[in-house]
Enzyme design. Structure first.
Site, mmCIF file in Angstrom:
data_model
loop_
_atom_site.group_PDB
_atom_site.id
_atom_site.type_symbol
_atom_site.label_atom_id
_atom_site.label_comp_id
_atom_site.label_asym_id
_atom_site.label_seq_id
_atom_site.Cartn_x
_atom_site.Cartn_y
_atom_site.Cartn_z
ATOM 1 N N CYS A 198 -2.270 8.702 3.202
ATOM 2 C CA CYS A 198 -2.305 8.266 1.805
ATOM 3 C C CYS A 198 -3.699 8.420 1.222
ATOM 4 O O CYS A 198 -3.851 8.700 0.040
ATOM 5 C CB CYS A 198 -1.853 6.800 1.704
ATOM 6 S SG CYS A 198 -0.138 6.536 2.167
ATOM 7 N N GLU A 229 0.889 -1.169 0.000
ATOM 8 C CA GLU A 229 0.000 0.000 0.000
ATOM 9 C C GLU A 229 0.918 1.206 0.000
ATOM 10 O O GLU A 229 1.576 1.508 0.988
ATOM 11 C CB GLU A 229 -0.921 -0.016 1.221
ATOM 12 C CG GLU A 229 -2.053 0.994 1.130
ATOM 13 C CD GLU A 229 -1.769 2.289 1.866
ATOM 14 O OE1 GLU A 229 -1.417 3.280 1.165
ATOM 15 O OE2 GLU A 229 -1.900 2.325 3.084
#
Length: 461
Positions: A268, A234
């Site tokens: 993020c 990720e």
């Protein structure tokens, strides 16, 4: 980078730690391998009992660990407490659902007979020790969303946490020990990034998961590929936030502020690129800029602080360079954009408009409270701008038009589409991205199966 707690609110170094040497790393790898051989045979009932106890321990420690997180990486303390509560919730969710998520699956009898067999099933078995390379921005949540499903699946964990959150990393190891887990079930490795390659190449480590930067992801993926080991990545995100004329513009602007500055903008999945239909652009921009200006920036340990410092001096410098480059290239800075005087690595909530494709801020992730604002003539252009990014983590769409929703779900290049709300992670829903945002999924049934040996069991007629 030294392994140390450096308070980003004032730059003061509070604690430093020596990196573990080769002998200690070897001892912990041996312990992980030995522990896995027995832990893998435990029942779901026993694993759930341990994980529920870990959630209780975390609840009891919530106030203290929240202050530690805030001191180590600067998030407002209210958000740190909420992060700890979210982790406890996720542990309880996996304790309650893991057995069903990993239940044996039976193909149809017609398919079994067609294969020439009498019966068949698919079972999920743990892989072994899994290395987790985790970032500082959500120092509890990023780890727990790996650890909870991994432990419930019967794996054991080895944590290499970011070097600026060592106290949180050590707390996590102690958390599982206090809950009653055997010592080798979850271990923190206080090592620098240079040690990751050798650890991942060790045959006792069966897989790896990384949340972090694109360069870090490339390095781990390269080593894992060389060793033919499973990985989940990720990485970065530059999430679009589309606003169409049918939306509740006031609400969209209000939520946009939170979506951009959550965790001091260092997330993020924070919305970063705000793409607004020209018919409502001025109205949205006025309300959005006013909301960003109204935020209280200050000491993250104060209860009413909404935006604290960035986690590091380098992080602030990187963000500042993106804004300055955009300004030099003709962008308009509608608010913020100037480094404040005084101690700490603070940067004001900032909105940059008139962004073009040639600017670095268009292509690169802004990891801090800086938003870019785009005007789109219609939905076609909005989707085009949204997809004009190397990243594809999540996305946000504000519209009351179901046809527009369907179009965005079909065409947006992202691992999530959140309609009339901001992106958030929840243990029940898969989390991850496409393009340079990584691959694989965390959370939900998809996440717990990532580190399982999916085994076909077939019986002849």
């Amino acid at each position: 980078m030294p392994i140390a707690t450096v308070n980003p609110a004032n730059g003061e170094t509070l604690k430093t730690y020596e990196a573990m040497g080769e002998e200690e790393i070897e001892r912990r790898l041996q312990l992980a391998e030995a522990t896995f051989r027995t832990y893998r045979t435990t029942s779901f009932e026993e694993r759930a009992r341990l994980l529920n106890r870990a959630a209780e321990v975390l609840d009891e420690a919530q106030q203290d660990i929240a202050r530690v997180m805030t001191t180590e990486m600067g998030k407002p303390v209210k958000q740190a407490r909420a992060e700890a509560a979210k982790c406890a919730k996720a542990m309880r969710w996996y304790a309650a659902h893991a057995e069903a998520l990993l239940a044996d699956e039976e193909p149809s009898q017609a398919d079994v007979e067609d294969s020439g067999g009498s019966r068949a099933r698919v079972v999920y078995r743990p892989l072994g020790p899994v290395l987790a390379v985790m970032p500082w921005n959500f120092p509890l949540w990023q780890v727990i969303r790996f650890a909870a499903p991994a432990l419930m699946a019967g794996n054991v964990g080895l944590l290499k946490h970011a070097s600026n959150v060592p106290q949180t990393a050590l707390f996590l190891e102690d958390l599982f020990h206090q809950a009653g887990y055997t010592q080798g079930c979850f271990q923190t490795l206080l090592v620098g990034s240079g040690a990751i390659d050798d650890i991942l190449r060790d045959e006792r480590v069966k897989a790896a998961t990384l949340t972090g930067s694109e360069p870090a992801g490339r390095a781990v993926a390269s080593t894992a590929g060389d060793m033919v080991k499973k990985t989940v990545l990720e990485l970065g995100g530059s999430d679009p936030y589309l606003v169409m004329p049918s939306a509740d513009i006031d609400r969209a602007a209000q939520v946009a502020v939170t979506a951009r500055v959550q965790n001091n903008g260092q997330s993020c999945i924070a919305a970063k690129r705000f793409i607004v239909h020209t018919d409502v652009y001025d109205r949205f921009a006025e309300r959005f800029v006013a909301g960003m200006k109204a935020l209280k920036v200050g000491d993250p340990l104060e209860e009413d602080t909404e935006v604290g410092p960035l986690s590091s001096e380098q992080g602030r410098s990187d963000l500042e360079e993106l804004v300055d480059d955009a300004r030099r290239s003709g962008a308009s800075v509608l608010c913020g954009g100037e480094r404040p005087d005084g101690p700490g690595w603070y940067y004001p909530p900032t909105v940059v408009a008139d962004v073009t494709r040639e600017m670095r801020i268009h292509r690169e992730e802004t990891f801090g409270p800086v938003a870019t604002l785009y005007r789109a003539a219609d939905l076609d252009e909005a989707v085009l701008i949204a997809n004009d990014s190397p990243f594809g983590l999540s996305s946000n769409v504000w519209t009351r038009d179901e046809a527009e929703v369907d179009r965005c779900v079909r065409d947006l290049e992202a691992g999530g589409v959140f309609v009339n709300g901001m992106t958030a992670s929840h243990p029940a829903f898969p989390f991850g991205g496409v393009k340079r945002s990584g691959y694989g999924r965390e959370l939900s049934g998809h996440g717990i199966r990532e580190f399982c040996n999916i085994t076909t069991v077939w019986h002849g007629a």
